[in-house]
Design an enzyme around this catalytic site. Sequence first.
Site, short mmCIF file in Angstrom:
data_model
loop_
_atom_site.label_atom_id
_atom_site.label_comp_id
_atom_site.label_asym_id
_atom_site.label_seq_id
_atom_site.Cartn_x
_atom_site.Cartn_y
_atom_site.Cartn_z
CG MET A 1 -1.99 -1.11 1.09
SD MET A 1 -3.49 -0.80 2.06
CE MET A 1 -2.83 -0.74 3.72
CG ASN A 59 15.56 -2.19 4.78
OD1 ASN A 59 15.89 -2.18 3.59
ND2 ASN A 59 16.18 -2.95 5.68
CG HIS A 90 7.13 -2.25 2.06
ND1 HIS A 90 7.04 -1.14 2.85
CD2 HIS A 90 5.92 -2.86 2.11
CE1 HIS A 90 5.81 -1.05 3.34
NE2 HIS A 90 5.11 -2.09 2.92
#
EC number: 6.3.2.1
Length: 281
Positions: free
Chosen positions: A30, A35, A37
């Site tokens: 989203m 970090n 992700h």
Amino acid sequence: MEIITKIADLQRKIVAVKANGGKVGLVPTMGALHNGHLQLVRRCVAENDCCVVSIFVNPTQFNDKNDLLHYPRTLEADCELLRSVGCTIAFVPSVEEMYPEEDTRVFELGPVAEVMEGKYRPGHFNGVAQIVSKLFYAVTPDRAYFGEKDFQQIAVIRSMVKLINSPVEIVDCPIVREEDGLALSSRNRRLTPEQRKNALNISATLFKSRIFAQNHTVAETLAFVVDTINAVDGLEVEYYEIVDGRTLLPVESWDQTDYVVGCVTVYCGEVRLIDNVIYHR
């Protein structure tokens, strides 16, 4: 890296990759990337020929309109981060692109969607199933990557995959933390400096509870976590559950299953933070 906003354009790219025998990985997000992700993206890049990262704040999974309104949106910075780790395609659709009409599907996700977050955020996981299934249909990935911070969400998505008979391999990746232990979350951006300092007590208490659990019962450990966190000014536990890591049903003894996880949700001011700890597996 290409930035694509339309499903039809995305699918043309995917078809070309697969025509050459390429594998496609998907990291649904989203946005407001951190970090945690990026660790998912790095793994996706390493294991596939094409890495697609979706950035879409999905309205159907927010049962709190205020939470949706305040969810951080940092698209330009997100795309720069994705370029830096080798992402192939950033898929950034509009709400109208993903929901040209109202999605009325109701997923029978079973007990994994009814406890914990399912109990406190009614409709949340049905919204998650709606958007993730839409992304799977749009991207047709071979693999999809999710972080274990959202432990219950992974179980729900596995249930959804079986329900829709999807061939996607679900890859779960360990929690990424700051050096001081705080679990990385897009919502951390909403914390004041004092709140962030207070929030450190969440992970610290979970880590201490693993030692505490060695000589105490499940019930005693549960009470230890709740009481310790609630004793911190500005923190309020919404729930803490010690569960079977597969079924997500509460356990009453440590030897009830070989996979035991503690899952917590804590309000730090108005910011709702989640974390978990594995006791054994």
